[in-house]
Design a protein around this motif. Structure first.
Motif, PDB file in Angstrom:
ATOM      1  N   GLN A 189      37.674   1.499 102.410  1.00 38.54           N
ATOM      2  CA  GLN A 189      38.886   1.813 101.660  1.00 38.54           C
ATOM      3  C   GLN A 189      39.445   3.172 102.081  1.00 38.54           C
ATOM      4  O   GLN A 189      40.657   3.328 102.293  1.00 38.54           O
ATOM      5  CB  GLN A 189      38.573   1.802 100.170  1.00 38.54           C
ATOM      6  CG  GLN A 189      39.784   2.022  99.265  1.00 38.54           C
ATOM      7  CD  GLN A 189      39.414   1.944  97.789  1.00 38.54           C
ATOM      8  OE1 GLN A 189      38.317   1.509  97.439  1.00 38.54           O
ATOM      9  NE2 GLN A 189      40.316   2.379  96.937  1.00 38.54           N
ATOM     10  N   GLN A 190      38.572   4.155 102.251  1.00 37.88           N
ATOM     11  CA  GLN A 190      39.011   5.488 102.675  1.00 37.88           C
ATOM     12  C   GLN A 190      39.622   5.456 104.074  1.00 37.88           C
ATOM     13  O   GLN A 190      40.658   6.082 104.330  1.00 37.88           O
ATOM     14  CB  GLN A 190      37.825   6.460 102.654  1.00 37.88           C
ATOM     15  CG  GLN A 190      37.263   6.749 101.282  1.00 37.88           C
ATOM     16  CD  GLN A 190      35.976   7.543 101.353  1.00 37.88           C
ATOM     17  OE1 GLN A 190      35.720   8.243 102.339  1.00 37.88           O
ATOM     18  NE2 GLN A 190      35.151   7.444 100.322  1.00 37.88           N
TER      19      GLN A 190
ATOM     20  N   THR B 224      33.419   1.278 100.202  1.00 39.68           N
ATOM     21  CA  THR B 224      34.108   2.488  99.757  1.00 39.68           C
ATOM     22  C   THR B 224      34.666   3.269 100.947  1.00 39.68           C
ATOM     23  O   THR B 224      35.787   3.766 100.898  1.00 39.68           O
ATOM     24  CB  THR B 224      33.165   3.385  98.937  1.00 39.68           C
ATOM     25  OG1 THR B 224      31.969   3.624  99.686  1.00 39.68           O
ATOM     26  CG2 THR B 224      32.802   2.725  97.625  1.00 39.68           C
TER      27      THR B 224
ATOM     28  N   GLY C 203      35.353  11.223 107.059  1.00 40.04           N
ATOM     29  CA  GLY C 203      34.326  11.056 106.035  1.00 40.04           C
ATOM     30  C   GLY C 203      32.897  11.228 106.498  1.00 40.04           C
ATOM     31  O   GLY C 203      31.978  10.722 105.848  1.00 40.04           O
TER      32      GLY C 203
ATOM     33  N   ASP D  24      43.037   3.768 104.056  1.00 40.82           N
ATOM     34  CA  ASP D  24      44.015   4.701 103.490  1.00 40.82           C
ATOM     35  C   ASP D  24      44.374   5.780 104.501  1.00 40.82           C
ATOM     36  O   ASP D  24      45.547   6.176 104.623  1.00 40.82           O
ATOM     37  CB  ASP D  24      43.464   5.340 102.217  1.00 40.82           C
ATOM     38  CG  ASP D  24      43.375   4.352 101.060  1.00 40.82           C
ATOM     39  OD1 ASP D  24      44.044   3.306 101.126  1.00 40.82           O
ATOM     40  OD2 ASP D  24      42.626   4.625 100.103  1.00 40.82           O
TER      41      ASP D  24
END
Length: 527
Positions: free
Chosen positions: A189-190, A186, A138, A193
């Motif tokens: 969470q990424q 956020t 990310g 996962d």
């Protein structure tokens, strides 16, 4: 895959040996996620570092125990064999990315290094794989970030670089020491996962060390609870959360940021007023390093902060939160108006700013990087007193140092120790003590609870509330932990890409958010 049996770790300190870990045992199967939880200083990170023999020898030793990885004993293994395993078959995400990354090398070079060493990749192929890894975790615009140095990234972005390095060689076992501590909700969470997806695809075992029980509940299969170097309870995650057997586990599960701050007095004066703050960084390139564009890190932000008030600043990593704080403290260049207690600070030189420094303090995001390793804790805290309170003699300084250490929950006798002798959470408390010792009017808190377990978070929040009520302190509170922000803030500013997307009272932001971005942040925080 991993078997730890009766592991003990002893540190040889100046005052004699310290039992950091005592007879800890657990196992981890392929494809399983095991979480180690407990308060700061409970021995979680020491246990994890022991697996790869990364403790600071000769100051640390193992008087007993066994660590077997796929049947191979790691305790006492040859250094050459350990080098093959480290970063190859076992990856590790360290707790503090700034101190784990080399400040002299670009992040692209550091990630590529592990590919070249363990896979024998050529430089071009390693660079291509590095871009894939940065995109996977990310990092925005990875091609532009490839040649950036660690100090040019935000705290959350540095943590993501550490994750990319750990996953580069698709290890059999990943040790993740607080992997989401510096990440906003956020991205957290990424990343979780991503880790779970890789675990499933590779059959990878995951040893997760964290103080975030919400993360544990979501991703772990089994949980081991540590306290004062011992394993007090372990079992499946569902049964441990619903039916904890040990008193310490019950206290740990009950600890969560609660309550609200005291209302702001109607006659409160404005301590800090900022209008149209802008911080733009030039983008340079080419042989002559011409300016090709600019990064608008902060773009037209205004705020007013009163005595006894807390403004929470939230947003994803790289949104401009910390840059805004540095600009308001005149620790970085900016345009716009900054008035502190009615006095304009823009345009003042370092000498003219010095009288204001005593009244404007900051707790930095990375506690280890902001504490001098060459100074004892007492010397670190006393620096501000020596500079700004020269009328105090040594006895008065010592009394003040002891008092502020007690306020943040540390033993005053620890003032003779050095930062490396403390856990991450304890170092954060030292940083808070250093800021509080001068009794400032304005305190900027840049992720002050990110390295703290839940029980200590609650203590620090209660401490900050008490200090604010008694001294009418003004707080600018920057955090990605929305539960902590909700417990401490009166007003909240939501930032994205350097701009304010929403602002309002605590109740309005959490109960009636207007922006889709704000709603996504809150949803991710309360999964």
């Amino acid at each position: 895959m991993l078997e730890v049996d009766n592991l003990s770790v002893v540190f040889d300190g100046q005052n004699g040996p310290v039992n950091a870990v005592e007879q800890v045992s657990f196992s981890l199967a392929a494809g399983e996620t095991l979480a180690l939880v407990g308060e700061s200083g409970s021995g979680k990170s020491v246990t994890a570092l022991s697996i790869l023999q990364l403790l600071p020898y000769p100051h640390a030793r193992h008087p007993g125990g066994s660590i077997r990885f796929r049947g191979e004993e790691l305790l006492g293994a040859p250094e050459a064999r350990l080098r093959e395993i480290r970063g190859g078959r076992i990856g590790i995400i360290f707790q503090e990315p700034m101190t784990s990354l080399n400040p002299l090398h670009t992040i692209g070079r550091q990630i590529a290094e592990t590919l070249i060493v363990h896979r024998g990749m050529r430089a071009k192929a390693a660079r291509s794989r590095t871009l894939e890894l940065l995109d996977m975790v990310g990092i925005p615009e990875p091609a532009q970030r490839l040649d950036s140095f660690p100090h040019q990234l935000s705290g959350g972005q540095r943590q993501r670089v550490m994750i990319a390095m750990a996953l580069a060689n698709e290890p059999d076992l990943l040790i993740a020491d607080e992997p989401t501590t510096a990440l906003d909700v956020t991205i957290q969470q990424q990343i979780l996962d991503l880790l779970l997806a890789l675990k499933e695809r590779l059959g990878m075992g995951l040893l997760l060390i964290t103080h975030d029980l919400g993360v544990v509940r979501r991703v772990a299969d089994r949980v081991c609870v540590m306290h004062l170097g011992r394993m007090v309870e372990q079992g499946p995650v569902v049964s441990l959360f619903e039916q904890p057997q040990d008193d310490y586990t019950r206290r740990l599960l009950a600890a969560e940021p609660k309550g609200v701050p005291e209302p702001v007095a109607s006659d409160a004066d404005t301590v800090l007023q900022a209008e149209a703050i802008r911080v733009h960084f030039p983008i340079k390139g080419g042989l002559l390093r011409r300016t090709l564009g600019e990064v608008r890190a902060v773009d037209g932000v205004s705020l007013a902060l009163r005595e006894g008030e807390t403004i929470g600043v939230v947003g994803e990593s790289g949104s401009g939160k910390s840059t805004l704080a540095f600009a308001l403290l005149r620790l970085g260049r900016s345009s716009g108006s900054i008035r502190f207690q009615g006095r304009e600070l823009q345009g003042l030189g370092s000498r003219a700013l010095r009288p204001f420094r005593e009244q404007m303090q900051i707790v930095f995001q990375d506690p280890y990087g902001s504490l001098s390793p060459r100074l004892s804790v007492g010397d670190i805290i006393s620096e501000g007193l020596r500079l700004h309170r020269r009328e105090l003699n040594s006895t008065a300084r010592e009394q003040r140092i002891c008092a502020v250490l007690e306020e943040v929950g540390l033993d005053p006798a620890s003032r003779h120790r050095y930062p490396h002798e403390f856990s991450g959470g304890q170092r954060q408390r030292i940083a808070i003590a250093r800021a509080l010792v001068l009794e400032p009017r304005l305190l900027v808190l840049d992720e002050p609870t990110s390295a703290l377990d839940l029980s200590v978070q609650a203590q620090i929040i209660e401490l900050l509330r008490r200090l604010q009520a008694s001294h009418r302190l003004a707080y600018l509170f920057i955090s990605h932990d929305l539960k902590v922000v909700r417990a401490l803030s009166h007003q909240i500013i939501v930032m994205r890409n350097g701009e304010v997307v929403e602002r309002g009272s605590r109740e309005a932001i959490f109960e009636r958010p207007q922006s889709d971005y704000t709603r996504r942040l809150i949803q991710a925080a309360y999964l």
